[in-house]
Design a protein around this motif. Structure first.
Motif, PDB file in Angstrom:
ATOM      1  N   ARG A 216       0.939  -1.279  -0.003  1.00 32.54           N
ATOM      2  CA  ARG A 216      -0.085  -0.041  -0.087  1.00 32.54           C
ATOM      3  C   ARG A 216       1.048   1.334  -0.039  1.00 32.54           C
ATOM      4  NH1 ARG A 216      -4.992  -2.267   1.073  1.00 32.54           N
ATOM      5  NH2 ARG A 216      -4.983  -3.886   2.615  1.00 32.54           N
ATOM      6  N   ALA A 217       1.984   1.189   0.648  1.00 31.44           N
ATOM      7  CA  ALA A 217       2.838   2.484   0.905  1.00 31.44           C
ATOM      8  C   ALA A 217       3.497   2.569  -0.610  1.00 31.44           C
ATOM      9  CB  ALA A 217       3.922   2.221   1.947  1.00 31.44           C
ATOM     10  N   CYS A 218       3.630   1.706  -1.321  1.00 25.92           N
ATOM     11  CA  CYS A 218       4.169   1.807  -2.620  1.00 25.92           C
ATOM     12  C   CYS A 218       3.247   2.756  -3.708  1.00 25.92           C
ATOM     13  CB  CYS A 218       4.408   0.481  -3.453  1.00 25.92           C
ATOM     14  SG  CYS A 218       5.626  -0.446  -2.651  1.00 25.92           S
ATOM     15  N   MET A 219       2.188   3.114  -3.145  1.00 21.88           N
ATOM     16  CA  MET A 219       0.939   3.607  -4.152  1.00 21.88           C
ATOM     17  C   MET A 219       0.655   5.140  -3.583  1.00 21.88           C
ATOM     18  SD  MET A 219      -1.431   0.425  -5.376  1.00 21.88           S
ATOM     19  CE  MET A 219      -1.919  -0.082  -3.481  1.00 21.88           C
ATOM     20  N   PRO A 220       1.728   6.076  -3.161  1.00 20.66           N
ATOM     21  CA  PRO A 220       1.225   7.301  -2.416  1.00 20.66           C
ATOM     22  C   PRO A 220       0.369   8.131  -3.358  1.00 20.66           C
ATOM     23  CG  PRO A 220       3.603   7.270  -3.331  1.00 20.66           C
ATOM     24  CD  PRO A 220       3.123   5.593  -3.579  1.00 20.66           C
ATOM     25  N   LEU A 221      -0.697   8.749  -2.997  1.00 24.72           N
ATOM     26  CA  LEU A 221      -1.608   9.652  -3.707  1.00 24.72           C
ATOM     27  C   LEU A 221      -0.895  10.782  -4.118  1.00 24.72           C
ATOM     28  CD1 LEU A 221      -5.015   9.063  -1.975  1.00 24.72           C
ATOM     29  CD2 LEU A 221      -4.521   8.186  -4.060  1.00 24.72           C
ATOM     30  N   ASP A 222       0.002  11.177  -3.342  1.00 29.12           N
ATOM     31  CA  ASP A 222       0.499  12.460  -3.873  1.00 29.12           C
ATOM     32  C   ASP A 222       1.925  12.172  -4.485  1.00 29.12           C
ATOM     33  OD1 ASP A 222       2.402  11.382  -2.006  1.00 29.12           O
ATOM     34  OD2 ASP A 222       2.443  13.400  -0.531  1.00 29.12           O
ATOM     35  N   LEU A 223       2.177  10.983  -5.093  1.00 30.80           N
ATOM     36  CA  LEU A 223       3.103  10.739  -5.839  1.00 30.80           C
ATOM     37  C   LEU A 223       4.680  10.879  -5.150  1.00 30.80           C
ATOM     38  CD1 LEU A 223       2.036  11.518  -9.607  1.00 30.80           C
ATOM     39  CD2 LEU A 223       1.943   9.318  -8.498  1.00 30.80           C
ATOM     40  N   ARG A 243       3.905   5.393 -13.146  1.00 29.59           N
ATOM     41  CA  ARG A 243       3.697   5.428 -14.504  1.00 29.59           C
ATOM     42  C   ARG A 243       2.282   5.607 -14.857  1.00 29.59           C
ATOM     43  NH1 ARG A 243       6.299   0.368 -16.440  1.00 29.59           N
ATOM     44  NH2 ARG A 243       5.487   0.842 -18.660  1.00 29.59           N
ATOM     45  N   THR A 244       1.432   5.043 -14.029  1.00 29.84           N
ATOM     46  CA  THR A 244      -0.011   4.993 -14.151  1.00 29.84           C
ATOM     47  C   THR A 244      -0.899   6.107 -13.659  1.00 29.84           C
ATOM     48  OG1 THR A 244       0.160   2.773 -14.056  1.00 29.84           O
ATOM     49  CG2 THR A 244      -2.029   3.562 -13.859  1.00 29.84           C
ATOM     50  N   ALA A 245      -0.388   6.717 -12.376  1.00 28.46           N
ATOM     51  CA  ALA A 245      -0.936   7.482 -11.542  1.00 28.46           C
ATOM     52  C   ALA A 245      -0.755   9.184 -11.896  1.00 28.46           C
ATOM     53  CB  ALA A 245      -0.923   7.520 -10.229  1.00 28.46           C
ATOM     54  N   ALA A 246       0.663   9.299 -12.489  1.00 28.11           N
ATOM     55  CA  ALA A 246       1.239  10.376 -12.893  1.00 28.11           C
ATOM     56  C   ALA A 246       0.561  11.377 -13.797  1.00 28.11           C
ATOM     57  CB  ALA A 246       2.705  10.428 -13.295  1.00 28.11           C
ATOM     58  N   PRO A 247      -0.259  11.065 -14.866  1.00 28.29           N
ATOM     59  CA  PRO A 247      -1.151  11.395 -15.631  1.00 28.29           C
ATOM     60  C   PRO A 247      -2.403  11.928 -15.112  1.00 28.29           C
ATOM     61  CG  PRO A 247      -0.222   9.732 -16.772  1.00 28.29           C
ATOM     62  CD  PRO A 247       0.025   9.388 -15.446  1.00 28.29           C
ATOM     63  N   MET A 248      -2.734  11.092 -13.857  1.00 30.60           N
ATOM     64  CA  MET A 248      -4.244  11.264 -13.606  1.00 30.60           C
ATOM     65  C   MET A 248      -4.410  12.420 -12.598  1.00 30.60           C
ATOM     66  SD  MET A 248      -4.911   7.403 -12.142  1.00 30.60           S
ATOM     67  CE  MET A 248      -4.757   5.815 -13.193  1.00 30.60           C
ATOM     68  N   GLY A 249      -5.725  12.820 -12.248  1.00 31.80           N
ATOM     69  CA  GLY A 249      -6.007  13.709 -11.493  1.00 31.80           C
ATOM     70  C   GLY A 249      -6.145  13.097 -10.142  1.00 31.80           C
ATOM     71  N   THR A 250      -6.656  13.943  -9.250  1.00 33.98           N
ATOM     72  CA  THR A 250      -6.582  13.635  -7.837  1.00 33.98           C
ATOM     73  C   THR A 250      -7.772  12.496  -7.760  1.00 33.98           C
ATOM     74  OG1 THR A 250      -6.028  15.545  -6.872  1.00 33.98           O
ATOM     75  CG2 THR A 250      -7.204  14.056  -5.346  1.00 33.98           C
ATOM     76  N   ARG A 251      -9.008  12.780  -8.305  1.00 31.81           N
ATOM     77  CA  ARG A 251     -10.046  11.589  -8.335  1.00 31.81           C
ATOM     78  C   ARG A 251      -9.781  10.409  -9.092  1.00 31.81           C
ATOM     79  NH1 ARG A 251     -14.165  12.385 -12.427  1.00 31.81           N
ATOM     80  NH2 ARG A 251     -15.866  10.807 -12.210  1.00 31.81           N
ATOM     81  N   GLY A 252      -9.044  10.551 -10.100  1.00 32.89           N
ATOM     82  CA  GLY A 252      -8.622   9.277 -10.708  1.00 32.89           C
ATOM     83  C   GLY A 252      -7.742   8.378  -9.831  1.00 32.89           C
ATOM     84  N   ARG A 253      -6.923   9.241  -9.376  1.00 32.52           N
ATOM     85  CA  ARG A 253      -5.898   8.437  -8.506  1.00 32.52           C
ATOM     86  C   ARG A 253      -6.461   7.640  -7.262  1.00 32.52           C
ATOM     87  NH1 ARG A 253      -1.181  12.936  -7.894  1.00 32.52           N
ATOM     88  NH2 ARG A 253      -0.611  13.074 -10.173  1.00 32.52           N
ATOM     89  N   GLU A 254      -7.475   8.500  -6.677  1.00 34.16           N
ATOM     90  CA  GLU A 254      -8.222   8.044  -5.423  1.00 34.16           C
ATOM     91  C   GLU A 254      -9.053   6.874  -6.069  1.00 34.16           C
ATOM     92  OE1 GLU A 254     -10.386  11.206  -4.108  1.00 34.16           O
ATOM     93  OE2 GLU A 254      -8.780  12.064  -3.015  1.00 34.16           O
ATOM     94  N   MET A 304     -10.381   5.200 -17.241  1.00 32.83           N
ATOM     95  CA  MET A 304      -9.844   6.255 -16.936  1.00 32.83           C
ATOM     96  C   MET A 304      -9.872   7.105 -18.390  1.00 32.83           C
ATOM     97  SD  MET A 304      -8.486   6.300 -13.922  1.00 32.83           S
ATOM     98  CE  MET A 304      -8.241   5.207 -12.791  1.00 32.83           C
ATOM     99  N   ALA A 305     -10.005   6.365 -19.299  1.00 36.65           N
ATOM    100  CA  ALA A 305     -10.004   7.066 -20.761  1.00 36.65           C
ATOM    101  C   ALA A 305     -11.398   7.602 -20.849  1.00 36.65           C
ATOM    102  CB  ALA A 305      -9.767   6.086 -21.577  1.00 36.65           C
ATOM    103  N   HIS A 306     -12.283   7.433 -19.984  1.00 28.90           N
ATOM    104  CA  HIS A 306     -13.722   8.098 -20.342  1.00 28.90           C
ATOM    105  C   HIS A 306     -14.102   8.868 -19.164  1.00 28.90           C
ATOM    106  CE1 HIS A 306     -13.509   4.009 -22.296  1.00 28.90           C
ATOM    107  NE2 HIS A 306     -13.442   4.797 -23.164  1.00 28.90           N
ATOM    108  N   MET A 307     -13.243   9.209 -18.140  1.00 31.94           N
ATOM    109  CA  MET A 307     -13.717   9.802 -17.131  1.00 31.94           C
ATOM    110  C   MET A 307     -14.334  11.327 -17.266  1.00 31.94           C
ATOM    111  SD  MET A 307     -10.960   8.947 -13.941  1.00 31.94           S
ATOM    112  CE  MET A 307     -11.733   9.791 -12.913  1.00 31.94           C
ATOM    113  N   ASP A 308     -13.780  12.048 -18.345  1.00 31.83           N
ATOM    114  CA  ASP A 308     -14.384  13.268 -18.645  1.00 31.83           C
ATOM    115  C   ASP A 308     -15.645  13.175 -19.729  1.00 31.83           C
ATOM    116  OD1 ASP A 308     -12.161  14.304 -17.033  1.00 31.83           O
ATOM    117  OD2 ASP A 308     -11.008  14.673 -18.668  1.00 31.83           O
TER     118      ASP A 308
END
Length: 353
Positions: A216-223, A243-254, A304-308
Motif C-alpha cells: 500500500r505504501a508503494c502507491m502514494p496518492l501525492d506521488l 507511470r499510471t498515476a502520474a497523468p491522473m488527477g486526484t479523483r482518478g488516483r483515488e 480512466m480514458a472516459h472519466m471526462d
C-alpha cells in the motif's frame, strides 16, 4: 446452505475478529462492544432459524418421534433461539460432518476438464504494438527482479503472454499504454502466484499482512517517494503506480488506489481460507472471485480514458453495476474452467480454483 452460512459466521467470529482487534488496536471497551454486537447477530440468526424450523409457514407438521435419541446432555440448551448452541448439531451429519469436509480439502486427481466452446459475439482484434510489447514486458520483468526470485523465470513469463491479453483488451491504445496494461497483468499474476507459495504454505498470515501494508505504501496518492523496495513485487508496483498515476488527477488516483486496495485485501482473504483449509461457499466464491481476478483494477484502468466523458452516475447505476458483475463473472469463471485441474491437483486449498 443455512448450516454453512452459520458456520461461516462462527468462523469469522473466532478466527478473524482477534486479528482485526489487533490490527485496529482496539482497547477492552472496543473489543467488548464488537463482541456484544456479534453476539446479538448470533442470537438473531439462531432465533430466526428456529422460527423458520417451527413455523407452519415453511414446514409441514411432523409426527412426534418416539425412537430413542441421544443422551439428554447431548441436546444442549432447549427453547426458542438455542438451536445454534446444540452439541448434537455440531456432531451430526448436517453439522459436524459437513464442517469437517469443508476443512479437509487436499490436492486430489480430478482428470482433464471438458472445455466448452465459448461464444464470442464480436471479432477479436489485436493491438498493432503487440510484438514490441512482448519483448518490452520481458525486459521489464527482468529489471524489476521478477525473474530472479525463483518463482518465475523467462520461459514461464513468456508463456503467460500478458501482452497478448492486453492487446485484445485494448486494440487501439498507444504502445506506452499497452506496456503499462501488460505490466499490471504481469505484476498482478506474479503477486497471485507469490502470496500462496510464500505466505500461504507456511501459514505466515502476519507476514502477509505486513507485506500488504508495504505494498500500500508503494502507491502514494501525492506521488511522493515510496519506501525503498525490498523485493520484486514492491519494486514492480512502485514503478507501475508512478507511470499510471502520474497523468491522473486526484479523483482518478483515488479511484484507482481504492480498486488496488480491494485487490490487496482479497489476497489476505484467500490466505485466511487457505490457512483454515476451507472451501468457500459458492456465493462467497463468486463475489470474491471478481476481486481476486483483479477485475476492480482492470475496470478502473478502462474507465480512466472516459472519466471526462461518461458521468460518474452512469457507472454507479444498478444497471451498469450488473453489467460489470456479469462481465467479471464470465471472465473469471471461464479462466477457472481452464485452470481447475491444475488448481485442484496441486493447490486444493487455493480459493481461486
Amino acid at each position: 446452505m443455512i448450516t454453512s452460512r452459520l458456520q461461516q459466521f462462527e468462523s469469522t467470529f473466532f478466527s478473524e475478529l482477534p486479528a482485526l482487534f489487533a490490527e485496529k488496536g482496539l482497547g477492552p471497551d472496543g473489543v467488548l462492544a464488537v463482541l456484544t454486537y456479534a453476539r446479538g447477530l448470533q442470537d438473531w440468526q439462531s432465533g430466526g432459524h428456529e422460527w423458520h424450523m417451527r413455523s407452519s409457514r415453511y414446514t409441514k407438521a411432523r409426527p412426534n418421534r418416539t425412537e430413542a435419541g441421544p443422551p439428554g446432555w447431548l441436546h444442549g440448551p432447549s427453547g426458542l433461539g438455542t438451536t445454534g448452541a446444540s452439541v448434537k448439531a455440531l456432531l451430526d451429519v448436517t453439522g459436524g460432518a459437513r464442517r469437517r469436509r469443508r476443512h479437509a480439502n487436499v490436492p486430489h486427481p480430478v482428470g482433464s476438464s471438458v472445455i466448452p466452446e465459448f461464444y464470442l459475439p464480436y471479432r477479436n482484434v489485436l493491438n498493432p504494438h503487440l510484438a514490441g510489447a512482448r519483448e518490452r514486458l520481458i525486459e521489464w520483468n527482468r529489471e524489476m527482479g521478477i525473474l530472479d526470485e525463483g518463482i518465475w523465470w523467462e520461459e514461464k513469463a513468456r508463456g503467460y503472454d500478458f501482452a497478448l491479453c492486453s492487446a485484445g483488451i485494448d486494440p487501439r491504445c498507444s504502445a506506452q499504454a499497452l506496456d503499462i496494461s501488460a505490466g499490471w497483468l504481469s505484476w498482478g499474476t506474479y503477486a497471485d502466484d507469490l502470496y500462496p507459495l510464500v505466505f500461504g504454505t507456511p501459514r505466515a498470515l502476519a507476514a502477509a499482512r505486513a507485506q500488504t501494508q508495504r505494498l500500500r505504501a508503494c502507491m502514494p496518492l501525492d506521488l511522493s517517494a515510496p519506501p525503498p523496495a525490498v523485493n520484486a513485487m514492491e519494486r514492480g508496483l512502485a514503478d507501475l503506480w508512478r507511470r499510471t498515476a502520474a497523468p491522473m488527477g486526484t479523483r482518478g488516483r483515488e479511484m484507482f488506489r481504492s480498486a488496488m486496495d480491494q485487490v490487496l485485501d482479497s489476497r489476505l482473504w484467500e490466505l485466511d481460507k487457505q490457512a483454515a483449509n476451507r472451501v468457500p461457499d459458492p456465493v462467497d466464491y463468486l463475489e470474491m472471485r471478481r476481486v481476486t481476478f483483479g477485475s476492480p483494477m482492470t475496470i478502473s484502468l478502462a474507465r480512466m480514458a472516459h472519466m471526462d466523458v461518461v458521468p460518474e452516475q452512469v457507472y454507479g447505476s444498478s444497471a451498469m453495476q450488473s453489467l460489470q458483475a456479469a462481465a467479471f463473472d464470465h471472465s473469471a469463471v471461464m479462466n477457472d474452467v481452464f485452470s481447475y485441474q491444475k488448481e485442484a491437483e496441486t493447490r486444493a486449498s487455493c480459493t481461486t480454483c
